[in-house]
Structure formats: structure tokens, C-alpha cells
Scaffold this active site. Sequence first.
Site, PDB file in Angstrom:
ATOM      1  CB  SER A 163      -0.909   0.016   1.230  1.00 39.60           C
ATOM      2  OG  SER A 163      -1.542   1.266   1.367  1.00 39.60           O
ATOM      3  CG  ASP A 169     -19.805  -0.237   2.555  1.00 38.87           C
ATOM      4  OD1 ASP A 169     -19.343  -0.221   3.705  1.00 38.87           O
ATOM      5  OD2 ASP A 169     -20.622   0.602   2.126  1.00 38.87           O
ATOM      6  CD  GLN A 170     -16.328  -1.337  -2.838  1.00 47.78           C
ATOM      7  OE1 GLN A 170     -16.990  -0.901  -1.905  1.00 47.78           O
ATOM      8  NE2 GLN A 170     -15.810  -0.557  -3.771  1.00 47.78           N
ATOM      9  CE1 TYR A 171     -12.570  -3.824  -3.661  1.00 43.65           C
ATOM     10  CE2 TYR A 171     -11.890  -1.784  -2.607  1.00 43.65           C
ATOM     11  CZ  TYR A 171     -12.163  -2.503  -3.745  1.00 43.65           C
ATOM     12  OH  TYR A 171     -12.029  -1.924  -4.975  1.00 43.65           O
ATOM     13  CG  HIS A 221     -21.738   2.109   6.390  1.00 45.79           C
ATOM     14  ND1 HIS A 221     -23.008   2.525   6.736  1.00 45.79           N
ATOM     15  CD2 HIS A 221     -21.841   1.633   5.121  1.00 45.79           C
ATOM     16  CE1 HIS A 221     -23.834   2.324   5.720  1.00 45.79           C
ATOM     17  NE2 HIS A 221     -23.156   1.779   4.738  1.00 45.79           N
ATOM     18  CB  SER A 248     -36.320  37.413  -2.304  1.00 43.99           C
ATOM     19  OG  SER A 248     -36.596  36.411  -3.264  1.00 43.99           O
TER      20      SER A 248
END
Length: 350
Positions: A52, A84-86, A109, A253
Site C-alpha cells: 500500500s 464496503d465491497q472489500y 458503517h 427573498s
Amino acid sequence: MAATIWYEKDADLSVLEGKKVAILGYGSQGHAHALNLRDSGVDVVVGLRPTSKSVEFAKEQGLEVKSVPEAVAEADIVMILLPDQYQAAVYKKDVEPNLKPGAALAFAHGFNIHYGYIKPTEDHPVFMVAPKGPGHIVRREYAAGRGVPVVVAVEQDPRGDGWAITLAYAKALGALRAGAIKTTFTEETETDLFGEQDVLMGGINHLCDLGFDVLTEAGYQPEIAYFEVFHELKMLVDLANEGGLNKARWSCSDTAQYGDYTSTVITDETKKRMQYQLKRIQDGSFAKEFMDDQAAGAPKFKKLQEEFSHPHLETVGPKLRAMFSWNNGPAKDQDEAESFNGKIARTQVQ
């Protein structure tokens, strides 16, 4: 029923003493969690793939960095901050086989827990601390002595200390300076997805682009159309953020207010479509569609990403954004979307 909200006085940081916290991922949320917890005196290790690009950056920040299996193996709390997908694949390969007995699992999450893509055994506490803001704001506010509010939940509590750990983590993050609202993994996941799809990304984005099309197709200048349907949106949102919808309305306004009250663009039919989308979120069909597509290499996602990557209003957007000094030129938007300080790529989190 009134919401349960916790603040700094409600949490004890000593709950985390002698505990190692592994932060998996060093993207937008990952870097904020790792640095804030470290600066609160928590023993932190960052788990990343050895290849990484974030490894060196995390080390430059003075953080301990190890491979994901190594970080998990020594941790008492594992916060998973991957897309999320990993998460499910990383959990199965690197987390589950190395997780200490009784170690707590944490999320920002609820997607993978709520829809069952990750199923921890019952001996592991499972909790959530979900900041209501992007990671760089979470870090900035902490450094300024303030905090970004969070929603918190406990899904599994085998020892009875789940809430104590959750609130201690939230305090170390700096979130209890602003407040933590009690929720559930189900509520957080379903409302978060609904907000994204029907009001924020899937609502405002499309509404602005359609408004631009209507005006330009009627012969108005693209530059004027951009200002009216997109640029001024920030002003309205800022006013609403400060004082709610009423402040946003009262600050405009009488003509604008009257047009707001009598508009027939957003109708009961829109509400029916929203209810349909909510049902797809609740029954898991949206999650399945997304995860199945990701598992196949994301062909639909990539096609849609390309299809929607050139909204019509962006034919003039870069030029007009460059007119405002606080934007620092037209290139800033894409740069900020893809990285933080040019070093943390949005997808470079494993």
C-alpha cells in the site's frame, strides 16, 4: 421518543488502557481514527497491505504499521475502515483467522454486519462509531479542540462492556465533544443508504444537472444556468446547516419563498419513488445488486461511473469555479475528491 445522546462526561477513556486498537485502512476515515486515537493516548497500530502507498505516509505520521494479519493478531479492538465491497473478503482472509478470542470488532458503517456479509462469532463484541463527516474534517476538528458528532451502536455485547468500549472509543476520537447519538446497525445502514440515494447523491446531483439542461435547452447562457442551479446551492445548504430549513427560507427573498411553497417539481410521485428505494434498501436487494456487481469486477458500476462522469453543467463548471478565490482554481475539486493532501488516495485503504 427523544434520542439518547452522550457527551464527554459520559465516557471513561481508561476503559481503553492496556488495549491495542488496530485500524484497518488509512484512507479518509482511517487516518483520522488512527491519529485522533493516538493523540488521545490510545495504543494504535495501522493494518495495511505491505504494498500500500499509505504505509510510508502512516509511518511519517509516527504510527506503527503492520500487515493486516499481524495488526489483527495483537489487537483487542479491530476497527475495519475499508470500502464496503472489500470488507467481507479481507475479514475472511486476514481478520477472522487472526482475531484474538473475545476481541472487539468495530465499524464506521453497518453495511456488512446488517446484510450478513460479515458474521462474527458470538464471543466478539461488535460496535459502531460512525462520524457524521469526512475523515479530514474529523481530524481537523479534533486538532482544533472540537469534534464531529457520531452515531454509535452495539450489535453484540457478550461481556456486557460493549457500550463502555464504544463510548470510550468515541471519546478518544474526539466525537463526544460534539455528541454521540445512540442508534442500531439496522437504522444507521438503511438511513445512510437512503440519504445517499434519494436526497444527496441521487437527489441533488440529478436535480442540478436536470435544471441546467432545462435552462440551456431553453436558450439561456450555460454560465448563468450554472450559477442559478448549482453554484448558489452551497449558500442555501450553509444557511440550512446553520439554522434549518426555516433560516434558509427566511434568508431568501419573498419571491424565492413563494416559488418554494408553490413548486410542483417534487411531488407525491417523488415520495412514492423514495419509498420504493427504501424498500429495496430494507429487503437487501440494493445491497445484493451492488455486491454481486462488485464481485463480478464491477462492470455495471464502471459503466455508470463513466456515463455520469461528465454531467452537462461541467461544461462550464471548471471555468466558473476558477472565478472564486476560495476555490484555488478549477483543478482543486478533482484533486480533493481523489486524495487528501495528495497522499491518501480515496481507494488506497487496504
